[in-house]
Write a protein that holds these residues in place. Structure first.
Motif, PDB file in Angstrom:
ATOM      1  N   GLN A   1      17.850  -1.903  31.756  1.00  0.00           N
ATOM      2  CA  GLN A   1      17.761  -0.683  32.559  1.00  0.00           C
ATOM      3  C   GLN A   1      16.853   0.354  31.909  1.00  0.00           C
ATOM      4  N   GLU A   2      16.809   0.313  30.570  1.00  0.00           N
ATOM      5  CA  GLU A   2      16.017   1.329  29.864  1.00  0.00           C
ATOM      6  C   GLU A   2      14.632   0.829  29.509  1.00  0.00           C
TER       7      GLU A   2
ATOM      8  N   LYS B   1      22.056  -3.321  29.817  1.00  0.00           N
ATOM      9  CA  LYS B   1      21.783  -1.901  29.563  1.00  0.00           C
ATOM     10  C   LYS B   1      20.353  -1.725  29.049  1.00  0.00           C
TER      11      LYS B   1
ATOM     12  N   PHE C   1      11.971   0.207  31.053  1.00  0.00           N
ATOM     13  CA  PHE C   1      10.782   0.877  31.564  1.00  0.00           C
ATOM     14  C   PHE C   1      10.467   2.142  30.771  1.00  0.00           C
ATOM     15  N   LEU C   2      11.517   2.730  30.125  1.00  0.00           N
ATOM     16  CA  LEU C   2      11.264   3.919  29.301  1.00  0.00           C
ATOM     17  C   LEU C   2      10.346   3.570  28.135  1.00  0.00           C
TER      18      LEU C   2
ATOM     19  N   ASP D   1       8.049   1.298  28.258  1.00  0.00           N
ATOM     20  CA  ASP D   1       6.698   1.085  28.784  1.00  0.00           C
ATOM     21  C   ASP D   1       5.989   2.413  29.030  1.00  0.00           C
ATOM     22  N   LEU D   2       6.812   3.436  29.289  1.00  0.00           N
ATOM     23  CA  LEU D   2       6.215   4.732  29.577  1.00  0.00           C
ATOM     24  C   LEU D   2       5.867   5.418  28.270  1.00  0.00           C
TER      25      LEU D   2
ATOM     26  N   GLU E   1      16.101 -15.398  29.915  1.00  0.00           N
ATOM     27  CA  GLU E   1      15.503 -15.207  31.234  1.00  0.00           C
ATOM     28  C   GLU E   1      15.772 -13.806  31.764  1.00  0.00           C
ATOM     29  N   MET E   2      16.970 -13.284  31.485  1.00  0.00           N
ATOM     30  CA  MET E   2      17.265 -11.955  32.028  1.00  0.00           C
ATOM     31  C   MET E   2      16.682 -10.825  31.187  1.00  0.00           C
TER      32      MET E   2
END
Lengths: 350, 477
Positions: free
Chosen positions: B42-43, B39, B45-46, B48-49, B408-409
């Motif tokens: 999935q978030e 989970k 990148f938020l 990074d923005l 790793e993940m």
């Protein structure tokens, strides 16, 4: 060699468990290797996409919009969206508009709207951000659906996008929602509403008289976070309330002297948290004549009341440094004098 | 079948079942961690923005207990001053240092005595003087009589101005965005009372200006083993419990607490060696007893780096202390165990810690000794002995490998293939001696706790970062 009579099932169980562990370990190792390879491949393809699109977007930002844009390939879409959204968030004014134009010419708006309904969770989050930056009215129904989802990150991101698209309509929708959804941290709610302070203020002012004492504290805190000047009538009724959370939230919202009599009356309240907020409110809106009231509070049994009273004294208009020094010298209560010394030292070093 | 054989069979099965249950429990936690990390991924990148919502982060008081830290304290504080966060203050607590810690602080930060009306919300040893930096208005120093780390933290809580406080070890290397990351759950959830971040091994990494600039692997095998151990302990030991709201440990090296919840629980206990774990367990107990909704969460992002011991004596000393801290924390909060309103913390996490972490070393080492004894006396066959070793080592390797998978993940902090290969090798090798040695040290810790010897912090030998003062870091998952 002796075998315990029941050792066979033990050996069998142990060996099977050991083998299961071994096979799982091998599968994990393969998974780790596969993930590393996929990561490398994705990094390479992202880097290729970015190297193609970054110069074009940079050119658009500085006003050199290319006459024709190359087609956005399928594999480039997500890295492009991430880069585009990142730039959008970092820039202001005309640069934002230039980026929006690039997105529309590439058909990003339609692509992002499509993702809202059928994309993976990260894709939906990203597309909501993109559509918010694009002020895309057509995305409104999709974003509304997304805002109603139980996943907080998803719903709050959709709400952020809605407020970007239509602040007035979004405020009418969101303000009651933010008041009702107590599980949403106030700072997040206020952070989103800060993009639409005026319409949010109008929606909040309309709602406040209708709210019960259970909802009023949260609504008043939202108003405070938005730095709204609330109508005196609303504040007066909050300060006269029998509910401590309402009184405290009301005191935090005092910004003008219209409610001074109510604030002064609350300085002697039995709940120390009310006295703290009353002292702070008096610091914001009080008059020179309130100094004596605050001096009384300097001797309060609660440290925070003494501290806020000392701070408030320093904020009162027309009290000079010399006045404060004289006041400190006149204090007979050691705790009060110590507190005033601390507050004076703090204000001197800021 | 005579009694002797019945006993041997029973013990043999018990030992096997213990190993399977212990590792099975951790594998289950691993599954919860996988879900949480998925989970989070999935978030990611938020993050990074540019933030979609921000600007209202709660201010944080950073509390830095310091005892004989003259060599490193100035650099540590300077690096903390560069943390990217909206509003924070740094409260350094000089805990009666015998060296020149206070002089260094006075000189480096231009301290002047400050007339603070110090409040004693939690009782502590006498505070001699409070200073304030004339260069940085958000830096204060409390000079107090020596009382230990917990006492210093309590003094820091008393002096702190803000609703959240963050306990930091003076020798920790923090990520620049540590505070923002670890306070994020407080923004999201109004019931959050404490969060802890991941601590990673700094050996082999490059550090500049108090910040970590390049991640690398240590050369020392002992430190390498600890890299894998920290992955296991933090990425599923804690993340798994966090997903269940049953996390009983927040490392003293870096954790954020809501001050009112800590004061409600009575602050840190000065008479324990594992004051950080003890506080978290007590917070669970207090808040559960009061039926107050709360969450304690773990932030998997690596936010804090620490230097791991590279010699056996120092490592042993550290592990003995951790085990004693664990024993003290559990025994002092026995009331949480299967209590009426205990929830996951009281009904799952506490019993798990009790059986697998607290008593675990006894059964684990006892199991090894028993199997060797039974094999040598002919009570069990060599097949049974070999099968036992096979399952014990196999499950151990599986567990470590799953830690590596989580790394790793989620973060892939070790980007080179060679580094991954090295960690893969360590995952296997640490099961042949290192883990057993650790179990032995934990047993020693348990023995010393049972004998009730006075809790003191032993001197820790450090190569690069200075004196160690870490709290209760990872249980040996």
């Amino acid at each position: 060699m002796t075998l315990v009579p029941h050792s066979d099932p033990f050996v069998a169980a142990a060996i099977w468990t050991g083998f299961a562990a071994l096979i799982l370990t091998l599968l994990l190792a393969l998974q780790i290797i596969a993930m590393r390879m996929m990561l490398r491949r994705r990094q390479r393809s992202d880097a290729r996409a970015l190297s193609r699109w970054r110069p074009l977007l940079n050119a658009a930002i500085v006003g050199e919009m290319p006459a024709t844009l190359p087609p956005l390939r399928r594999g480039e879409r997500l890295p492009f969206l991430r880069l585009w959204a990142h730039l959008q968030g970092s820039l202001r004014g005309e640069a934002n508009e230039a980026l929006n134009e690039v997105a529309r010419r590439l058909g990003i708006d339609a692509y992002a709207r499509g993702l809202l309904g059928r994309g993976s969770r990260p894709a939906r989050l990203l597309s909501a951000l993109v559509l918010g930056h694009l002020h895309d009215l057509d995305a409104w129904p999709g974003l509304l659906r997304m805002a109603g989802q139980p996943d907080n990150t998803v719903s709050l991101t959709a709400l952020w996008a809605l407020v970007r698209i239509d602040p007035q309509a979004a405020s009418d929708y969101m303000v009651p929602l933010f008041i009702a959804r107590e599980e949403w941290a106030l700072s997040l709610a206020a952070g989103i509403l800060q993009q639409a302070t005026e319409p949010a203020a109008r929606a909040l002012t309309r709602l406040l008289p209708q709210l019960g004492e259970d909802k009023l504290p949260r609504a008043l805190r939202i108003a405070e976070a938005l730095h709204l000047a609330l109508p005196a009538g609303v504040l007066k009724s909050a300060l006269d309330s029998g509910s401590m959370p309402v009184v405290i939230a009301g005191l935090r919202g005092v910004r003008t002297p219209e409610t001074l009599p109510e604030v002064r009356a609350l300085l002697a309240h039995e709940d120390w948290q009310v006295r703290v907020q009353a002292a702070r409110a008096l610091g914001r809106v009080g008059e020179r004549g309130d100094a004596e009231r605050l001096v009384q509070l300097l001797g309060d049994r609660e440290w925070w009341v003494r501290y806020r009273a000392a701070e408030a004294l320093l904020e009162l208009p027309a009290l000079t440094r010399a006045d404060l020094e004289a006041l400190r010298a006149s204090l007979t209560d050691r705790f009060a004098a110590d507190m005033l010394s601390q507050a004076m030292a703090e204000s001197a070093s800021v | 079948m005579n009694t002797y054989h019945v006993v041997i069979t029973f013990v043999t099965w018990f030992v096997l079942c213990f190993f399977v249950a212990l590792n099975g429990g951790y594998l289950l936690l691993n599954l919860f961690s996988l879900r949480a990390l998925h989970k989070r991924g999935q978030e990611q990148f938020l993050g990074d923005l540019p933030r979609a919502y921000s600007g209202l982060e709660p201010p944080v008081s950073i509390l830095v207990p310091a005892y004989n830290e003259e060599a490193t304290i100035a650099a540590s504080i300077r690096s903390m001053l560069q943390l990217t966060y909206a509003e924070f203050e740094i409260v350094i607590i000089n805990d009666g240092s015998k060296d020149a810690t206070l002089d260094v602080l006075k000189r480096e930060f231009a301290l002047l005595p400050f007339p603070e009306a110090y409040r004693r919300t939690i009782p502590t040893k006498e505070v001699r003087q409070i200073y304030r930096s004339t260069r940085y208005p958000n830096v204060r120093v409390i000079d107090k009589v020596n009382g230990g780390k917990a006492d210093s933290l309590n003094a820091g809580i008393n002096a702190s101005r803000y609703p959240l406080f963050c306990g930091v070890d003076a020798d920790s290397i923090l990520q620049r965005d540590s505070l923002a990351k670890v306070t994020e759950p407080f923004l999201r959830d109004p019931t959050m009372v404490a969060t802890g971040g991941t601590v990673r091994v700094a050996n082999g990494c490059e550090v500049s200006g108090g910040f970590l600039t390049k991640v690398g692997l240590p050369r020392s095998p002992l430190a390498l083993f600890q890299v894998v151990e920290y992955l296991r302990a933090f990425l599923f030991g804690r993340l798994g419990w966090s997903a269940l709201n049953g996390m009983l440990i927040i490392s003293g090296a870096f954790g954020i607490f809501r001050k009112d919840a800590v004061v409600l629980a009575g602050g840190y206990r000065p008479d324990t060696i594992g004051e950080d774990m003890e506080l978290v367990v007590r917070m669970h107990r207090t808040l559960r007893a009061k039926r107050q909704p709360y969450r304690i969460e773990f932030v998997p992002d690596p936010v804090c780096w620490t230097e791991a011991p590279e010699d056996l004596a120092t490592l042993k000393n550290q592990r003995v202390r951790w085990q004693r801290g664990l024993a003290e924390s559990l025994s002092a909060n026995w009331g949480l165990m299967c209590s009426r309103n205990g929830g996951v913390a009281g009904w799952v996490a506490f019993p798990f810690m009790l059986f697998f972490e607290w008593l675990g070393p006894v059964i684990e080492l006892g199991g090894y000794i028993f199997m060797v004894f039974a094999f040598l006396t002919g009570a069990i066959s060599w097949e049974a002995f070999g099968a036992f070793l096979f399952v014990a080592l196999g499950l151990g390797i599986l567990l470590s490998a799953s830690g590596l998978l989580l790394e790793e993940m989620s973060f892939h902090l070790y980007p080179r293939g060679k580094q991954l290969l090295m960690l893969g090798l360590v995952v296997i090798l640490e099961n042949f001696g290192y883990r057993q040695l650790n179990t032995w040290w934990r047993l020693v810790g348990l023995w010393r706790w049972a004998r009730g010897k006075e809790s003191t912090w032993g001197a820790m030998k450090r190569k690069g970062i200075g004196e160690e003062a870490a709290g209760v870091p990872p249980p040996s998952a």
